[in-house]
Design an enzyme around this catalytic site. Structure first.
Site, mmCIF file in Angstrom:
data_model
loop_
_atom_site.group_PDB
_atom_site.id
_atom_site.type_symbol
_atom_site.label_atom_id
_atom_site.label_comp_id
_atom_site.label_asym_id
_atom_site.label_seq_id
_atom_site.Cartn_x
_atom_site.Cartn_y
_atom_site.Cartn_z
ATOM 1 C CG ASN A 121 36.504 48.351 41.787
ATOM 2 O OD1 ASN A 121 37.709 48.566 41.718
ATOM 3 N ND2 ASN A 121 35.828 47.788 40.821
ATOM 4 C CB SER B 119 33.629 47.507 38.165
ATOM 5 O OG SER B 119 34.189 47.296 36.929
ATOM 6 C CD GLU C 49 36.493 42.278 44.875
ATOM 7 O OE1 GLU C 49 36.819 42.960 45.863
ATOM 8 O OE2 GLU C 49 35.844 42.748 43.912
ATOM 9 C CG HIS D 128 35.545 42.349 40.119
ATOM 10 N ND1 HIS D 128 35.794 43.285 41.088
ATOM 11 C CD2 HIS D 128 35.792 42.966 38.937
ATOM 12 C CE1 HIS D 128 36.165 44.410 40.512
ATOM 13 N NE2 HIS D 128 36.177 44.238 39.216
#
Ligand code: 3HC
Length: 284
Positions: free
Chosen positions: A190, A119, A152, A140
């Site tokens: 994130n 993450s 991602e 990701h």
């Protein structure tokens, strides 16, 4: 390079979701975790999810059986000896990840790409534990991986263009939309989402609204499919805190300080959906 066999490390929410999507996309999957009970639970869960799709008429019973036949559970990394790609979705702890990457580097064929679903941690640092930094990449996924369209794709300092291309193409074959992100804590989503969730927790702590009011406000006022506190429960409050702590440390900026309430929730073991209690109660 052709990807046929994939190992997914970690049978938690993300690992099992990714394994399901990959098997549904035609890949042969080995799902690996440290305990047989964890792997068995994940594969049973995937079976149930596929059955739901059959019941809704979105998949035939035969397709379901074929997807399950492409999946095998394992508790040994030796099963990585024959795979073209490993997708690592284990605990967000750099020391543990580095040990795992070192081991994978020794076990896997030279052509095998090692992709991390981290993450917020550094791909470059994981790559440094191996002798194949060109083949280490961030891939990701988002929770629930079966539904969320984004992947991602993140290069480390020495990731090759070929590795990026393979992972980008694979993401598309898995029905996802790949977006490139530079290596930086939290990448794109994130970096923006976690400070927002953290702010919602601070707002809750300050009594600016109840949890329901905060979530309703963000759903109806900001168009979120679910409010930030419900989303924290879905993602895992421990995961949100871990990412927030990485930001605070890496950027050394007080604007990223984790909310005290976030820490308290983790200390109390109220981690969200997975423990039955987070900001909301999920126990029946
Ligand atoms: N697994 C599999 N399928 C699921 C699912 C799950 N956990 N949750 C929902 N679905 C499916 C449902 O079966 C349904 O499928 P159908 O259309 O075939 O019937 C479809 O998704 C819609 O579900 P629901 O009707 O039950 O509910 P919603 O329409 O409210 O959608 C949601 C649920 C997809 C979770 C939606 O609320 C949403 O998009 N929430 C935001 C999720 C999000 O922001 N995720 C990113 C988190 S950040 C992250 O993961 C990064 C990490 O590093 C921290």
């Amino acid at each position: 390079m052709n990807i046929a066999k994939i190992a997914v490390l970690g049978s938690g929410t993300m690992g099992s979701g990714i394994a399901q999507v990959a098997a549904q996309s035609g890949y042969e999957i080995v799902l690996i975790d440290v305990e047989k009970s964890l792997v068995d639970r994940a594969i049973t869960g995937i079976g149930k999810a596929l059955q739901k799709a059959v019941d809704k008429g979105k998949m035939t019973a035969e397709d379901k059986e074929q997807v399950l036949a492409r999946m095998k559970g394992s508790i040994t990394y030796d099963d990585c000896k024959e795979v073209d790609l490993v997708i690592e979705a284990i605990i967000e702890n750099m020391d543990i990840k580095k040990d795992v990457y070192k081991k994978l580097d020794e076990l896997c064929p030279v052509h095998t790409i090692l992709a991390s679903n981290t993450s917020s941690l550094s791909i470059t640092e994981m790559a440094a534990a191996t002798k194949r930094a060109d083949k280490i990449v961030g891939m990701h996924f988002f929770n629930p991986a079966q539904v969320m369209k984004l992947v991602e794709v993140i290069p480390g300092l020495d990731t090759s263009q070929e590795t990026l291309t393979v992972v980008t193409e694979l993401s598309k074959k898995m029905g996802k939309v790949p977006v490139n992100a530079k290596e930086s804590p939290g990448f794109i989503v994130n970096r923006i989402l976690v400070p927002m969730i953290n702010e919602a927790v601070i707002a809750l702590g300050e009594g600016i609204g109840t949890k329901e009011e905060i979530d309703t406000a963000m759903k109806l006022g900001a168009g979120m499919p679910m409010g930030p506190l419900a989303l924290a429960d879905l993602v895992g409050i421990d995961v949100v805190l871990a990412v927030a702590e990485v930001f605070h440390k890496e950027f050394a900026d007080s604007k990223y300080r984790p909310a005290l309430l976030l820490k308290q929730m983790v200390r109390a073991g109220h981690l969200g959906l997975k423990t039955g209690r987070g900001f909301y109660n999920y126990k029946k």
